[in-house]
Design an enzyme around this catalytic site. Structure first.
Site, PDB file in Angstrom:
ATOM      1  N   LYS A 192     -82.374 116.010 -18.510  1.00 44.44           N
ATOM      2  CA  LYS A 192     -81.240 116.404 -17.678  1.00 44.44           C
ATOM      3  C   LYS A 192     -79.910 116.078 -18.367  1.00 44.44           C
ATOM      4  O   LYS A 192     -78.933 116.827 -18.250  1.00 44.44           O
ATOM      5  CB  LYS A 192     -81.311 115.706 -16.316  1.00 44.44           C
ATOM      6  CG  LYS A 192     -80.120 115.964 -15.388  1.00 44.44           C
ATOM      7  CD  LYS A 192     -79.898 117.443 -15.105  1.00 44.44           C
ATOM      8  CE  LYS A 192     -79.039 117.696 -13.879  1.00 44.44           C
ATOM      9  NZ  LYS A 192     -77.742 117.009 -13.869  1.00 44.44           N
TER      10      LYS A 192
ATOM     11  N   GLU B 256     -74.322 122.307 -20.775  1.00 47.80           N
ATOM     12  CA  GLU B 256     -73.444 122.840 -19.728  1.00 47.80           C
ATOM     13  C   GLU B 256     -71.977 122.668 -20.105  1.00 47.80           C
ATOM     14  O   GLU B 256     -71.154 123.577 -19.916  1.00 47.80           O
ATOM     15  CB  GLU B 256     -73.760 122.118 -18.425  1.00 47.80           C
ATOM     16  CG  GLU B 256     -73.016 122.597 -17.204  1.00 47.80           C
ATOM     17  CD  GLU B 256     -73.420 121.772 -15.998  1.00 47.80           C
ATOM     18  OE1 GLU B 256     -72.658 120.837 -15.646  1.00 47.80           O
ATOM     19  OE2 GLU B 256     -74.484 122.031 -15.418  1.00 47.80           O
TER      20      GLU B 256
END
Length: 313
Positions: free
Chosen positions: A184, A191
């Site tokens: 993550k 991102e």
């Protein structure tokens, strides 16, 4: 199945709702904000006024999912649960904790016979509607016990090829404790880079033609373009809400910490990450942290070249 859920913020509250709607999971929830707990009562979520009440309301083996801010809030909550839970129970950290903290927590809880899992959770405020992509770290037996919850939270896989590769639901057991948060973390680093590229590109378009309707461009790029993506779709929604020039917003971008951890991991592993690193640095610039540096540059340029420095006022 039952699940204790701690933390009913933007993601936690919607996760409780999705668990009731998609999986008929018996959820008992706790948050320091009593109003957040009460808001879910009409949707079949049982409320608790304390950690003790939450634990008492669950049948063994208990699964308790922690969805509070990373750092001290998560550590304190996990430690408190470690004193309340029993052998065979399992704690799940679904927040954005640093992956190196997971092994420390696991060792402490293992001594008490309590399981520990880390679940990197992506989906944001859209997770209630779309489901959450989850990257799961932990022991096989603990993951198996939590599977009904993970299935309810995750999106249903629709692409036949994806379904063949990862199964019916959009979550994956990616490895031992810490693996979920590491995957993550890298996800968030990517991102950062993608967001920076979209922002720079749209800024270039706006500078060249202030009258260009960027919402229409974003929608256009969703039609078969190589750069189509959910982030680009969200950029279009932002233009629809704020206008192409987004003039009402301050040019300040915060970071949650995962971008920093990603860069630190890249240094430790010797893997170059120039795009993600620069994207993080640009967030520092957005907060005025480069102002002092730029004043010094202006002063130095004036000294060696006699170039006029722009002065305040």
């Amino acid at each position: 199945m039952q699940l204790g859920l701690i933390g009913l913020g933007k993601m936690g509250g919607n996760m409780a709702r999705r668990l009731r709607r998609e999986g008929d999971i018996d959820v008992i929830a706790y948050d320091r904000d009593a109003d957040a707990v009460a808001a879910l009562a009409d949707e079949g979520v049982r409320g608790a006024s304390s950690l003790e009440e939450l634990v008492a309301g669950l049948d063994a083996p208990r699964y308790v999912w922690v969805m509070v801010p990373a750092g001290a809030p998560t550590t304190d909550t996990v430690n408190a649960l470690g004193e309340l839970l029993s052998e065979g129970d399992v704690i799940i950290d679904g927040g954005n904790s640093r992956w190196t903290d997971d092994e420390i927590r696991k060792q402490s809880l293992t001594a008490k016979g309590i399981g520990y899992m880390d679940v990197g959770t992506s989906g944001g405020v859209w997770g209630l509607q779309n489901g959450y992509c989850m990257m799961v770290g932990g022991e096989d037996a603990d993951v198996a016990g939590l599977t009904p919850v993970l299935n309810a939270l995750a999106p249903v896989v629709t692409d036949p090829e994806d379904k063949e590769k990862i199964g019916e639901y959009g979550w994956e057991h990616v490895g031992p404790t810490g693996s979920g948060h590491f995957v993550k973390m890298v996800h968030n680093g990517i991102e950062y880079g993608l967001m920076q590229a979209y922002a720079e590109g749209y800024a270039l378009l706006a500078a060249n033609n202030p009258d260009l309707d960027l919402e229409r461009v974003a929608r256009l790029w969703q039609q078969g373009s190589v750069v189509r993506s959910w982030l680009n779709e969200l950029m279009g929604l932002a233009f629809a809400a704020e206008g192409s020039q987004v003039e009402a917003l301050e040019p300040v971008v915060n970071d949650s910490g995962e971008g920093r951890w990603t860069i630190e991991a890249s240094i430790d592993l010797g893997i170059p990450t120039p795009v993600m690193t620069l994207a993080l640095q640009e967030r520092f610039v957005s907060r005025g942290n480069a102002d002092h540096t730029n004043r010094m540059l202006s002063a130095l340029r004036n000294q060696f070249g006699g170039h006029e420095a722009k002065r305040k006022g």
